[in-house]
Design an enzyme around this catalytic site. Sequence first.
Site, short mmCIF file in Angstrom:
data_model
loop_
_atom_site.label_atom_id
_atom_site.label_comp_id
_atom_site.label_asym_id
_atom_site.label_seq_id
_atom_site.Cartn_x
_atom_site.Cartn_y
_atom_site.Cartn_z
N CYS A 1 15.01 -14.87 2.47
CA CYS A 1 13.48 -14.93 2.56
C CYS A 1 13.01 -15.94 3.69
O CYS A 1 13.56 -17.24 3.62
CB CYS A 1 12.99 -15.40 1.18
SG CYS A 1 10.96 -15.58 1.21
N CYS B 1 10.37 -11.95 9.51
CA CYS B 1 10.22 -11.60 8.18
C CYS B 1 11.31 -10.30 7.60
O CYS B 1 11.56 -9.60 8.40
CB CYS B 1 8.45 -11.28 7.88
SG CYS B 1 8.62 -10.34 6.23
N ASP C 1 15.95 -13.66 -2.05
CA ASP C 1 14.67 -13.28 -1.51
C ASP C 1 13.51 -13.29 -2.60
O ASP C 1 13.68 -13.17 -3.84
CB ASP C 1 14.54 -11.98 -0.71
CG ASP C 1 13.38 -11.46 0.05
OD1 ASP C 1 12.94 -12.45 0.97
OD2 ASP C 1 12.88 -10.38 -0.05
N SER C 2 12.32 -13.24 -1.90
CA SER C 2 11.20 -13.30 -3.02
C SER C 2 10.95 -11.88 -3.45
O SER C 2 10.18 -11.82 -4.42
CB SER C 2 9.87 -13.48 -2.07
OG SER C 2 9.78 -12.68 -0.92
N GLU D 1 5.74 -2.00 1.80
CA GLU D 1 6.08 -1.71 0.45
C GLU D 1 5.05 -0.73 -0.13
O GLU D 1 5.66 -0.03 -1.20
CB GLU D 1 5.81 -2.97 -0.44
CG GLU D 1 6.42 -4.12 -0.05
CD GLU D 1 6.98 -5.32 -0.96
OE1 GLU D 1 6.32 -5.18 -2.03
OE2 GLU D 1 8.03 -5.79 -0.75
N HIS E 1 11.21 -7.83 6.07
CA HIS E 1 10.57 -6.54 5.87
C HIS E 1 10.41 -6.09 7.37
O HIS E 1 10.55 -4.66 7.62
CB HIS E 1 9.13 -6.27 5.17
CG HIS E 1 8.94 -6.52 3.91
ND1 HIS E 1 9.66 -7.74 3.41
CD2 HIS E 1 8.77 -5.83 2.96
CE1 HIS E 1 9.39 -7.53 1.97
NE2 HIS E 1 8.68 -6.52 1.94
N1 DGL Z 1 10.38 -12.13 1.99
C1 DGL Z 1 9.36 -12.61 2.69
C2 DGL Z 1 9.71 -13.33 4.18
O1 DGL Z 1 10.69 -12.89 4.68
C3 DGL Z 1 8.14 -11.40 2.92
C4 DGL Z 1 7.66 -11.19 1.45
C5 DGL Z 1 6.61 -12.29 0.98
O2 DGL Z 1 5.67 -12.88 1.42
O3 DGL Z 1 7.21 -12.73 -0.11
O4 DGL Z 1 8.75 -14.07 4.55
#
Ligand code: DGL
Length: 267
Positions: A69, A186, A6-7, A154, A188
């Site tokens: 991600c 997403c 993930d990012s 966050e 989150h």
């Molecule tokens: N992990 C990213 C997603 O699921 C969200 C956070 C980001 O923008 O990197 O799209």
Amino acid sequence: MIGVFDSGFGGLVVLREFLQVLPQYDYLYLGDNARIPYGTRSERVVLRFTEQALNYLFSQGCRLIILACHTASAKALRTVQQVYLPDRYPENRVLGVLIPTVEEALTRSRIKRIGVIATEGTVASKSFELELKKLDPEVEVFQQACPLLVPLIEEGEQEWEGTNMILRRYLEQLIAAQVDTLILGCTHYSILKDKVKAILGEGVSLICSGQVTAEKLVDYLRRHPEIETRLSRGVGRRYLTTDLTPRFQQLASLFMGQPIDSEVVEL
Ligand code: DGL
């Protein structure tokens, strides 16, 4: 090992779902916390960062990697599967969260009006819309980018009334469009699931990609013994991050439900 990329921290929510249904395997989690967010970046950059992360995870012995991600799944997965893997790791597999989520949304929607909330990048890529329409050309898709939600979550502001107001604002168009199914597109957003439900009411079915991807992964491994038999067991789990800040444990606990020990790596 099964790699989960993930990012940042959000993918821990997805990993948590995997651990519920597939606890027997070893996992290597990598969060690119030094370069989060991906949601506002171009396709070229998301692809480059994703390939760097995959190179690292493959070098550590992963055979199967899940792109938790959504932005990477939307913007990089196709090229990864069609060009990068055949070229560099033809024996290995990379799966995303988009397809399982889309399949589940189509199964659940009765009136074929599906909403998607996601990062700006995911919405701009139109990946959810394209995949939904590929499987059912009749479906109507209503997308809404929610750029403020990742920073608010966050910052630990999920209980703040302001977050609820912003969420209501984002959901307005989808309520007006009378969707009966909403994809939380997403990593989150599942943290805000109860709040979204309270705003939309019981009549709208919410799809959390982590949960759905975990269920589909069980099925995938059953159908692919050539991959399943190459996955290790009994070694444990490791958590890698490209940056370790004082906020790390706080956010890791939020997404994972418990503090984790992590190692810093360079991609
Ligand atoms: N992990 C990213 C997603 O699921 C969200 C956070 C980001 O923008 O990197 O799209």
